[in-house]
Write a protein that holds these residues in place. Sequence first.
Motif, PDB file in Angstrom:
ATOM      1  N   ARG A 170      99.314  98.258 -38.710  1.00 47.68           N
ATOM      2  CA  ARG A 170     100.195  97.655 -39.706  1.00 47.68           C
ATOM      3  C   ARG A 170     101.629  97.639 -39.211  1.00 47.68           C
ATOM      4  O   ARG A 170     102.055  98.554 -38.515  1.00 47.68           O
ATOM      5  N   GLY A 171     102.346  96.591 -39.573  1.00 46.57           N
ATOM      6  CA  GLY A 171     103.772  96.546 -39.294  1.00 46.57           C
ATOM      7  C   GLY A 171     104.138  95.885 -37.980  1.00 46.57           C
ATOM      8  O   GLY A 171     105.315  95.815 -37.638  1.00 46.57           O
ATOM      9  N   GLY A 172     103.148  95.402 -37.251  1.00 47.06           N
ATOM     10  CA  GLY A 172     103.436  94.754 -35.982  1.00 47.06           C
ATOM     11  C   GLY A 172     103.206  93.260 -36.070  1.00 47.06           C
ATOM     12  O   GLY A 172     103.499  92.631 -37.087  1.00 47.06           O
ATOM     13  N   GLU A 194      98.254  91.945 -38.745  1.00 49.61           N
ATOM     14  CA  GLU A 194      97.724  93.262 -39.105  1.00 49.61           C
ATOM     15  C   GLU A 194      96.270  93.318 -38.669  1.00 49.61           C
ATOM     16  O   GLU A 194      95.358  93.300 -39.502  1.00 49.61           O
ATOM     17  N   ASP A 201     104.118  94.534 -30.640  1.00 47.14           N
ATOM     18  CA  ASP A 201     103.963  95.819 -31.332  1.00 47.14           C
ATOM     19  C   ASP A 201     104.839  96.890 -30.685  1.00 47.14           C
ATOM     20  O   ASP A 201     105.377  97.767 -31.360  1.00 47.14           O
ATOM     21  N   ALA A 206     108.404  98.036 -31.793  1.00 48.40           N
ATOM     22  CA  ALA A 206     108.675  99.026 -32.847  1.00 48.40           C
ATOM     23  C   ALA A 206     109.014 100.355 -32.193  1.00 48.40           C
ATOM     24  O   ALA A 206     108.477 100.707 -31.145  1.00 48.40           O
ATOM     25  N   GLU A 218      94.468 104.058 -39.678  1.00 48.30           N
ATOM     26  CA  GLU A 218      95.534 103.052 -39.528  1.00 48.30           C
ATOM     27  C   GLU A 218      96.608 103.592 -38.594  1.00 48.30           C
ATOM     28  O   GLU A 218      96.808 104.804 -38.473  1.00 48.30           O
ATOM     29  N   TRP A 228     100.669 102.797 -38.337  1.00 50.26           N
ATOM     30  CA  TRP A 228     101.807 102.077 -38.904  1.00 50.26           C
ATOM     31  C   TRP A 228     102.910 102.023 -37.861  1.00 50.26           C
ATOM     32  O   TRP A 228     103.339 103.066 -37.351  1.00 50.26           O
ATOM     33  N   MET A 288     106.810 101.164 -37.078  1.00 54.17           N
ATOM     34  CA  MET A 288     108.024 101.189 -37.909  1.00 54.17           C
ATOM     35  C   MET A 288     109.264 101.233 -37.033  1.00 54.17           C
ATOM     36  O   MET A 288     109.221 101.711 -35.908  1.00 54.17           O
ATOM     37  N   ASP A 289     110.374 100.759 -37.594  1.00 58.25           N
ATOM     38  CA  ASP A 289     111.648 100.840 -36.887  1.00 58.25           C
ATOM     39  C   ASP A 289     112.279 102.217 -37.028  1.00 58.25           C
ATOM     40  O   ASP A 289     113.119 102.606 -36.223  1.00 58.25           O
TER      41      ASP A 289
END
Length: 203
Positions: free
Chosen positions: A55-57, A60, A106, A109, A171, A173, A175-176
């Motif tokens: 998730r988040g890249g 999904e 990805d 991140a 999962e 995740w 994130m920045d």
Amino acid sequence: MGIVSRGFAGKHFRRPRPELAGRVPPGQYLAEGFPVLTAGATQHIRTERWSFTVRGGAGEPTWTWPDLLSLPAEHITVDIHCVTHWSKLDTTWTGVSLDRLLTGADRAAGYALAVSYGGYATNLPVPEIVDGKAWLVYAYEGAPIPPEHGGPVRMLVPAHYLWKSAKWIHELWLMDEDRPGFWERSGYHNFGDPWREQRYYDD
Ligand SMILES: Nc1nc2c(c(=O)[nH]1)N[C@H]1C(S)=C(S)[C@@H](COP(=O)(O)O)O[C@H]1N2
Ligand SMILES: [Mo]
């Protein structure tokens, strides 16, 4: 946390033979057998129900169990180190490198949070899980990983204390910003390098 302090007081740890001492980080002893350390209940995840989603890249993407098995497998031999002072040398695993699952986008991140079935989570900077440093593994010593050790699929990030290797991975995740996981919020070190003995937050 009784379950976490239990083993070290027992007789199940050995000092490494001198010729192996250089492979055992400071404060670690060799475990006999394979201790189980779980905060909470063992998860029993059937392979038909297992999936892994990033998730988040870029998108999904999700992989099912057959998807994971269809990817090129690697046989990995690594030393593992638990913050409760036990290590195991030359453990062998089979699985898929995260490099096969993460795209170039990805990797932009900064941070990742590995999230497990059951709610456990643990964080690492993205550079710590790419370029051959992390895998999703589904076999241990040539056999399916038993549920108590995180099967059907767990993360393996051997350069960090073993709490960073999420069992029952579900999962990832991206994130920045960094987001501490379960043990990292409870006083464990955010990075967890065994060679620098980063056990607790102020080490
Ligand atoms: N999902 C999940 N993963 C987890 C844990 C957990 O409680 N839940 N414990 C961590 C800790 S503290 C360690 S030392 C290792 C232990 O793995 P093992 O039980 O296979 O020895 O799993 C890590 N991964
Ligand atoms: Mo641990």
